[in-house]
Design a protein around this motif. Structure first.
Motif, PDB file in Angstrom:
ATOM      1  N   LEU A 146      44.329  33.807   2.454  1.00  0.00           N
ATOM      2  CA  LEU A 146      43.685  32.530   2.704  1.00  0.00           C
ATOM      3  C   LEU A 146      42.482  32.788   3.613  1.00  0.00           C
ATOM      4  O   LEU A 146      42.613  33.450   4.651  1.00  0.00           O
ATOM      5  N   VAL A 147      41.321  32.288   3.229  1.00  0.00           N
ATOM      6  CA  VAL A 147      40.087  32.478   3.986  1.00  0.00           C
ATOM      7  C   VAL A 147      39.396  31.124   4.148  1.00  0.00           C
ATOM      8  O   VAL A 147      39.818  30.122   3.566  1.00  0.00           O
ATOM      9  N   THR A 148      38.314  31.101   4.931  1.00  0.00           N
ATOM     10  CA  THR A 148      37.564  29.861   5.093  1.00  0.00           C
ATOM     11  C   THR A 148      36.872  29.489   3.791  1.00  0.00           C
ATOM     12  O   THR A 148      36.576  30.346   2.951  1.00  0.00           O
ATOM     13  N   ARG A 149      36.596  28.208   3.624  1.00  0.00           N
ATOM     14  CA  ARG A 149      36.002  27.700   2.388  1.00  0.00           C
ATOM     15  C   ARG A 149      34.665  28.375   2.079  1.00  0.00           C
ATOM     16  O   ARG A 149      34.329  28.581   0.912  1.00  0.00           O
ATOM     17  N   ASP A 150      33.903  28.777   3.127  1.00  0.00           N
ATOM     18  CA  ASP A 150      32.598  29.391   2.898  1.00  0.00           C
ATOM     19  C   ASP A 150      32.634  30.912   2.851  1.00  0.00           C
ATOM     20  O   ASP A 150      31.594  31.566   2.780  1.00  0.00           O
ATOM     21  N   SER A 151      33.824  31.509   2.885  1.00  0.00           N
ATOM     22  CA  SER A 151      33.922  32.960   2.826  1.00  0.00           C
ATOM     23  C   SER A 151      33.510  33.479   1.450  1.00  0.00           C
ATOM     24  O   SER A 151      33.771  32.842   0.422  1.00  0.00           O
ATOM     25  N   THR A 152      32.876  34.654   1.438  1.00  0.00           N
ATOM     26  CA  THR A 152      32.482  35.287   0.168  1.00  0.00           C
ATOM     27  C   THR A 152      33.544  36.261  -0.326  1.00  0.00           C
ATOM     28  O   THR A 152      33.358  36.883  -1.373  1.00  0.00           O
ATOM     29  N   ALA A 153      34.631  36.414   0.438  1.00  0.00           N
ATOM     30  CA  ALA A 153      35.683  37.350   0.031  1.00  0.00           C
ATOM     31  C   ALA A 153      36.353  36.873  -1.242  1.00  0.00           C
ATOM     32  O   ALA A 153      36.624  35.675  -1.418  1.00  0.00           O
ATOM     33  N   THR A 155      52.977  29.450  10.598  1.00  0.00           N
ATOM     34  CA  THR A 155      52.276  28.337  11.220  1.00  0.00           C
ATOM     35  C   THR A 155      51.441  28.808  12.404  1.00  0.00           C
ATOM     36  O   THR A 155      50.324  28.323  12.627  1.00  0.00           O
ATOM     37  N   GLN A 156      51.961  29.768  13.167  1.00  0.00           N
ATOM     38  CA  GLN A 156      51.170  30.318  14.266  1.00  0.00           C
ATOM     39  C   GLN A 156      49.924  31.023  13.732  1.00  0.00           C
ATOM     40  O   GLN A 156      48.850  30.952  14.338  1.00  0.00           O
ATOM     41  N   LEU A 197      45.977  30.204  14.713  1.00  0.00           N
ATOM     42  CA  LEU A 197      44.981  31.216  15.070  1.00  0.00           C
ATOM     43  C   LEU A 197      43.778  31.157  14.134  1.00  0.00           C
ATOM     44  O   LEU A 197      42.625  31.313  14.564  1.00  0.00           O
ATOM     45  N   PHE A 198      44.042  30.912  12.850  1.00  0.00           N
ATOM     46  CA  PHE A 198      42.977  30.804  11.854  1.00  0.00           C
ATOM     47  C   PHE A 198      42.073  29.600  12.166  1.00  0.00           C
ATOM     48  O   PHE A 198      40.839  29.700  12.137  1.00  0.00           O
ATOM     49  N   GLN A 199      42.672  28.481  12.484  1.00  0.00           N
ATOM     50  CA  GLN A 199      41.897  27.278  12.755  1.00  0.00           C
ATOM     51  C   GLN A 199      41.156  27.359  14.094  1.00  0.00           C
ATOM     52  O   GLN A 199      40.148  26.683  14.288  1.00  0.00           O
ATOM     53  N   ASP A 203      44.712  22.224   5.087  1.00  0.00           N
ATOM     54  CA  ASP A 203      43.401  22.496   5.670  1.00  0.00           C
ATOM     55  C   ASP A 203      42.326  22.459   4.589  1.00  0.00           C
ATOM     56  O   ASP A 203      42.210  23.387   3.788  1.00  0.00           O
ATOM     57  N   PRO A 204      41.520  21.400   4.538  1.00  0.00           N
ATOM     58  CA  PRO A 204      40.498  21.284   3.490  1.00  0.00           C
ATOM     59  C   PRO A 204      39.377  22.309   3.622  1.00  0.00           C
ATOM     60  O   PRO A 204      38.566  22.450   2.711  1.00  0.00           O
ATOM     61  N   TYR A 205      39.336  23.034   4.744  1.00  0.00           N
ATOM     62  CA  TYR A 205      38.288  24.036   4.950  1.00  0.00           C
ATOM     63  C   TYR A 205      38.771  25.449   4.625  1.00  0.00           C
ATOM     64  O   TYR A 205      38.114  26.426   4.959  1.00  0.00           O
ATOM     65  N   ALA A 206      39.918  25.542   3.960  1.00  0.00           N
ATOM     66  CA  ALA A 206      40.493  26.840   3.607  1.00  0.00           C
ATOM     67  C   ALA A 206      40.709  26.927   2.105  1.00  0.00           C
ATOM     68  O   ALA A 206      40.827  25.918   1.409  1.00  0.00           O
ATOM     69  N   LYS A 207      40.772  28.150   1.617  1.00  0.00           N
ATOM     70  CA  LYS A 207      41.035  28.379   0.194  1.00  0.00           C
ATOM     71  C   LYS A 207      41.812  29.667   0.030  1.00  0.00           C
ATOM     72  O   LYS A 207      41.752  30.569   0.881  1.00  0.00           O
ATOM     73  N   VAL A 208      42.558  29.765  -1.068  1.00  0.00           N
ATOM     74  CA  VAL A 208      43.306  30.977  -1.419  1.00  0.00           C
ATOM     75  C   VAL A 208      42.499  31.734  -2.456  1.00  0.00           C
ATOM     76  O   VAL A 208      42.020  31.145  -3.435  1.00  0.00           O
ATOM     77  N   VAL A 209      42.327  33.059  -2.233  1.00  0.00           N
ATOM     78  CA  VAL A 209      41.498  33.843  -3.143  1.00  0.00           C
ATOM     79  C   VAL A 209      42.240  35.098  -3.603  1.00  0.00           C
ATOM     80  O   VAL A 209      43.202  35.542  -2.974  1.00  0.00           O
ATOM     81  N   GLY A 210      41.740  35.651  -4.711  1.00  0.00           N
ATOM     82  CA  GLY A 210      42.198  36.951  -5.186  1.00  0.00           C
ATOM     83  C   GLY A 210      43.439  36.910  -6.047  1.00  0.00           C
ATOM     84  O   GLY A 210      44.148  35.908  -6.132  1.00  0.00           O
TER      85      GLY A 210
END
Length: 336
Positions: free
Chosen positions: A194-201, A239-240, A244-246, A267-274
């Protein structure tokens, strides 16, 4: 009525009174369940007394058991008995007579096992599976006593006999079979990030030089060691990790897709990738000596998979991941 106990309240569940020696032997046999027969592991009486004055040579340590297939569990024996026909002296009959099924669960893994902030009840996919096991033992799905535990406490509460079962996104592995037993696989997950919505990963391989969080005592955290340049950040719970992510203290979270899907929903600012980088077969954890309970649970899971209850539970909690897949096929063949 379903009840919840916080983890620090330690109440050891009653054990069967079949004799301490028999229980010890059963536990020894359970440790070798992952391998074929080995004469070197047999328990034998000495054939002749030691010579007077001679020191007894220390026994050579037994070789670790080789695990051929971690998914192999104990097959159900015959038709699943009803609550009024549970075998006398069985683990299930003792639980029925006690009045509740004590289970180790998560209370903060959305979709799998999390406390509903409105009702206060713990709910999710894992929890509904436990409700069905309660129904099979008592004829009532709500005779559950919850013990809220962390990922790192899953083995401990089973080894100490503090719970009857653990259902907490529990991956079946050979190492864990050395100290506990598992049901057949009931859900197949995979590790993602899970990364931030604007991550390029686009996956975990793109996170070199970044801080990636995973809970302590999990296969997820161990697997991070395979990726050079990633800084693993352990936390007590998923959850911890989310906290830390937020807070910006970690750049990503890695975990099973089921867990990360719950985070993305929060979290609307997060996304699951890969793509998934692992196979995570979930099983119900059972104390090693309670082989009859493993067989019983497997019978319940077989019924759920065949009569549509498994698919209905999936649709309710995990439908956001896509249509309900075919339930995992059970693998049997393990012997006590």
């Amino acid at each position: 009525m379903t009840t919840t106990l916080a983890f620090p309240a330690r109440t050891t569940r009653p054990r069967r009174t079949g004799g301490a020696v028999a229980a010890a032997v059963a536990a020894v046999l359970a440790l070798a369940a992952c391998s074929g027969p080995s004469g070197a592991d047999d328990l034998r009486l000495a054939e002749a007394p030691a010579q007077e004055g001679a020191e007894e040579a220390p026994a050579a340590p037994a070789a670790p058991a080789e695990c051929a297939d971690p998914l192999a569990s104990y097959a159900p024996e015959g038709a699943l008995p009803g609550p009024d026909a549970l075998p006398g002296g069985s683990t299930m009959a003792e639980i029925r007579d006690r009045g509740s099924l004590v289970v180790g669960v998560s209370a903060d893994t959305l979709l799998m096992g999390a406390r509903n902030p409105l009702s206060g009840q713990i709910e999710g996919f894992d929890i509904d599976v436990l409700h069905e096991i309660s129904r099979a033992i008592f004829g009532d799905p709500d005779r559950l006593q919850f013990r809220v535990i962390t990922s790192g406490q899953r083995l401990e509460v089973l080894e100490n006999g503090e719970v009857d079962l653990v259902a907490r996104a529990f991956t079946i592995t050979c190492d864990r079979w050395e100290s506990i037993a598992f049901s057949a696989e009931y859900y197949h997950a995979g590790q993602k990030v899970l990364v931030t919505r604007d991550s390029t990963a686009n996956g975990i391989a793109d996170l070199e030089g970044q801080r990636v969080c995973a809970p302590e005592g999990t296969t997820t955290l161990t697997r991070l060691e395979q990726f050079a340049g990633i800084e693993p950040v352990p936390a007590t719970t998923h959850t911890q990790c989310l906290v830390l992510f937020q807070q910006g203290k970690v750049d990503a979270i890695t975990g099973d897709d089921t867990i990360l899907a719950g985070f993305a929903a929060q979290d609307p600012y997060a996304k699951v990738v890969g793509e998934a980088i692992s196979d995570e077969p979930y099983g119900i954890g059972v104390p090693a000596q309670d082989v009859d309970m493993v067989r019983f649970v497997n019978g319940v899971l077989e019924q759920m998979k065949s009569d549509g209850r498994w698919a209905a539970i999936y649709d309710e909690w995990l439908g956001g991941l896509g249509p309900a897949p075919t339930p995992p096929a059970a693998v049997y063949g393990r012997t006590p």
